[in-house]
Design an enzyme around this catalytic site. Structure first.
Site, PDB file in Angstrom:
ATOM      1  N   SER A  12      63.934  41.370  25.480  1.00  0.00           N
ATOM      2  CA  SER A  12      63.347  39.934  25.350  1.00  0.00           C
ATOM      3  C   SER A  12      62.803  38.981  26.222  1.00  0.00           C
ATOM      4  O   SER A  12      63.569  38.535  27.475  1.00  0.00           O
ATOM      5  CB  SER A  12      64.689  38.978  25.051  1.00  0.00           C
ATOM      6  OG  SER A  12      65.473  40.019  23.678  1.00  0.00           O
ATOM      7  N   LYS A  30      63.143  36.084  18.302  1.00  0.00           N
ATOM      8  CA  LYS A  30      64.147  36.825  19.366  1.00  0.00           C
ATOM      9  C   LYS A  30      64.447  35.276  19.837  1.00  0.00           C
ATOM     10  O   LYS A  30      65.895  34.508  19.855  1.00  0.00           O
ATOM     11  CB  LYS A  30      63.761  37.822  20.157  1.00  0.00           C
ATOM     12  CG  LYS A  30      64.708  37.986  21.215  1.00  0.00           C
ATOM     13  CD  LYS A  30      66.200  38.397  20.398  1.00  0.00           C
ATOM     14  CE  LYS A  30      67.024  38.615  21.480  1.00  0.00           C
ATOM     15  NZ  LYS A  30      68.677  39.416  20.902  1.00  0.00           N
TER      16      LYS A  30
HETATM   17  P1  NAD Z   1      70.844  45.092  31.733  1.00  0.00           P
HETATM   18  O1  NAD Z   1      70.340  45.053  33.129  1.00  0.00           O
HETATM   19  O2  NAD Z   1      71.861  46.061  31.390  1.00  0.00           O
HETATM   20  O3  NAD Z   1      69.402  46.696  31.938  1.00  0.00           O
HETATM   21  C1  NAD Z   1      68.340  47.070  32.134  1.00  0.00           C
HETATM   22  C2  NAD Z   1      68.277  48.184  32.334  1.00  0.00           C
HETATM   23  O4  NAD Z   1      66.680  47.779  33.134  1.00  0.00           O
HETATM   24  C3  NAD Z   1      68.801  48.002  34.048  1.00  0.00           C
HETATM   25  O5  NAD Z   1      69.000  49.831  33.834  1.00  0.00           O
HETATM   26  C4  NAD Z   1      67.639  48.738  35.345  1.00  0.00           C
HETATM   27  O6  NAD Z   1      67.322  49.737  35.607  1.00  0.00           O
HETATM   28  C5  NAD Z   1      66.284  48.686  34.584  1.00  0.00           C
HETATM   29  N1  NAD Z   1      65.131  48.112  35.270  1.00  0.00           N
HETATM   30  C6  NAD Z   1      65.343  46.566  35.433  1.00  0.00           C
HETATM   31  N2  NAD Z   1      63.719  46.296  36.439  1.00  0.00           N
HETATM   32  C7  NAD Z   1      63.283  48.083  36.178  1.00  0.00           C
HETATM   33  C8  NAD Z   1      62.629  48.416  36.838  1.00  0.00           C
HETATM   34  N3  NAD Z   1      61.559  48.111  38.057  1.00  0.00           N
HETATM   35  N4  NAD Z   1      62.056  49.993  36.981  1.00  0.00           N
HETATM   36  C9  NAD Z   1      63.148  50.875  35.915  1.00  0.00           C
HETATM   37  N5  NAD Z   1      63.986  49.375  35.401  1.00  0.00           N
HETATM   38  C10 NAD Z   1      64.236  48.400  35.600  1.00  0.00           C
HETATM   39  O7  NAD Z   1      70.472  44.509  30.312  1.00  0.00           O
HETATM   40  P2  NAD Z   1      70.529  44.870  28.604  1.00  0.00           P
HETATM   41  O8  NAD Z   1      72.326  44.459  28.194  1.00  0.00           O
HETATM   42  O9  NAD Z   1      70.751  46.812  28.234  1.00  0.00           O
HETATM   43  O10 NAD Z   1      68.939  44.025  28.110  1.00  0.00           O
HETATM   44  C11 NAD Z   1      67.756  44.424  28.100  1.00  0.00           C
HETATM   45  C12 NAD Z   1      67.553  43.282  27.323  1.00  0.00           C
HETATM   46  O11 NAD Z   1      67.826  44.010  25.981  1.00  0.00           O
HETATM   47  C13 NAD Z   1      66.705  42.174  27.754  1.00  0.00           C
HETATM   48  O12 NAD Z   1      66.306  41.120  27.852  1.00  0.00           O
HETATM   49  C14 NAD Z   1      68.681  41.744  27.410  1.00  0.00           C
HETATM   50  O13 NAD Z   1      67.998  40.280  27.124  1.00  0.00           O
HETATM   51  C15 NAD Z   1      68.696  42.487  25.348  1.00  0.00           C
HETATM   52  N6  NAD Z   1      68.969  41.834  24.435  1.00  0.00           N
HETATM   53  C16 NAD Z   1      70.565  43.048  25.190  1.00  0.00           C
HETATM   54  C17 NAD Z   1      71.481  42.082  24.226  1.00  0.00           C
HETATM   55  C18 NAD Z   1      73.121  43.022  24.376  1.00  0.00           C
HETATM   56  O14 NAD Z   1      73.990  42.759  24.281  1.00  0.00           O
HETATM   57  N7  NAD Z   1      73.101  43.409  25.511  1.00  0.00           N
HETATM   58  C19 NAD Z   1      71.280  42.099  22.837  1.00  0.00           C
HETATM   59  C20 NAD Z   1      69.522  42.211  22.098  1.00  0.00           C
HETATM   60  C21 NAD Z   1      68.231  41.512  23.468  1.00  0.00           C
END
Ligand code: NAD
Length: 304
Positions: A107, A182
């Site tokens: 997002s 979104k």
């Molecule tokens: P998170 O922090 O759990 O996971 C993010 C991942 O990205 C981590 O594993 C990290 O290692 C990886 N990452 C970051 N920088 C990186 C890089 N340079 N190289 C490789 N990997 C990298 O976040 P999340 O909760 O999984 O959310 C991810 C996205 O989905 C966000 O944009 C969030 O807004 C969206 N989202 C989350 C949810 C939720 O309920 N958690 C729901 C809908 C949407």
């Protein structure tokens, strides 16, 4: 389909998955269960180990992950991380093959998606923005809503992948449209959580049985997916994420900024954005967004 396509399933593209966090891990595992060959890269070793245990392949870098992929899927926190993994000599655009379909499911700001699509065209790479809603539970259960921006034929090519991850899958318009939808989603969710949190404090202070009250509320017009999914968080004060306040703070910034750009007023959304920011400033940024309840409790006199 390229010669790199998954040999066991010649009709299925080989997938590279960047970002195996709360959402990316279960989503990539659902693709593996659906028969896709998934090579992943993320920053935490334990998440790479989890991918391997699920039948995927762990890569040592973005370049290694995307080199032989037909489809690259990204699921990282926000615009700066999408830019970090997409651009530069070690990034996706430099290392993926021409013809690759890049699906960014993070997002992020609509403008970042538009810019990425423009930069990718110069490398012969096609892009879809495809953020999701449904939370960690929706990711695990493969029932996410997926809001897509980009071209019709790219969308159709990606549909079998989306079908393995979600249930409501809609092409919303050109690049960036998925992100705009979104942003609206995050506005509705935050305001809904805030209203539920206020109701919880009101009900408890009134001495009503909270579990019974939330059950009957959820059966009427006040019911919502938010209430269904977050009821136990409220009842048990369990704020383990889920969806972190830090990420919702990011999303409230995206929606208030995007709305200002088009001249749309968000009076209630702006207040809730401030409440999310305040919760974060008080050290609760790592908690689930249902922790908006803590903010209402503090405003109502609790020492938390
Ligand atoms: P998170 O922090 O759990 O996971 C993010 C991942 O990205 C981590 O594993 C990290 O290692 C990886 N990452 C970051 N920088 C990186 C890089 N340079 N190289 C490789 N990997 C990298 O976040 P999340 O909760 O999984 O959310 C991810 C996205 O989905 C966000 O944009 C969030 O807004 C969206 N989202 C989350 C949810 C939720 O309920 N958690 C729901 C809908 C949407």
């Amino acid at each position: 389909m390229s010669k790199h396509a998954d040999s066991a399933h010649p009709t299925r593209p080989a997938v590279a998955w960047i970002g195996l966090g709360i959402m990316g891990s279960p989503m990539s595992e659902n693709l593996i269960k659906a028969g896709y060959d998934v090579t992943g890269f993320t920053l935490e070793q334990d998440k790479l180990d989890r991918l391997t245990a699920a039948g995927g392949t762990a890569a040592g870098s973005i370049a290694e992950a995307v080199r032989d992929a037909d489809v690259v899927i990204t699921m990282v926190p926000a615009s700066p991380q999408v830019e970090a993994i997409a651009y530069g000599p070690d990034g996706i655009l430099e290392n993926a093959r021409a013809g690759t379909l890049l699906i960014d499911m993070s997002s992020i700001t609509p403008q970042t998606s538009v810019d990425l699509a423009k930069a990718a065209v110069e490398k012969g790479i096609r892009v879809l923005d495809a953020p999701v809603s449904g939370g960690e539970a929706g990711a695990i259960e493969a029932v996410l809503s997926i809001m897509v921006g980009g071209g019709q034929s790219d969308f159709e090519e990606a549909e079998p992948i989306f079908d393995a991850l979600g249930r409501t899958i809609v092409l919303c318009g050109p690049h960036g449209s998925g992100q705009t939808v979104k942003a609206a989603n995050q506005l509705i969710v935050a305001v809904n959580i805030q209203a539920c949190a206020e109701a919880v404090v009101f009900l408890e202070k009134s001495g009503v049985d909270l579990a019974a009250a939330l059950d009957v509320l959820n059966g009427g017009l006040a019911g919502s997916t938010v209430l269904t999914r977050k009821k136990d968080n409220f009842l048990n004060r369990d704020f383990k994420p889920g969806f972190r306040i830090d990420l919702h703070h990011k999303d409230m910034g995206i929606v208030t900024d995007a709305a200002r750009n088009v001249g749309a007023a968000l009076p209630v959304g702006a207040v809730v954005a401030q409440l999310v920011a305040s919760l974060r400033a008080q050290g609760d940024g790592g908690l689930d967004h249902s922790a908006l309840l803590r903010s209402v409790e503090r405003l109502s006199g609790a020492q938390l």
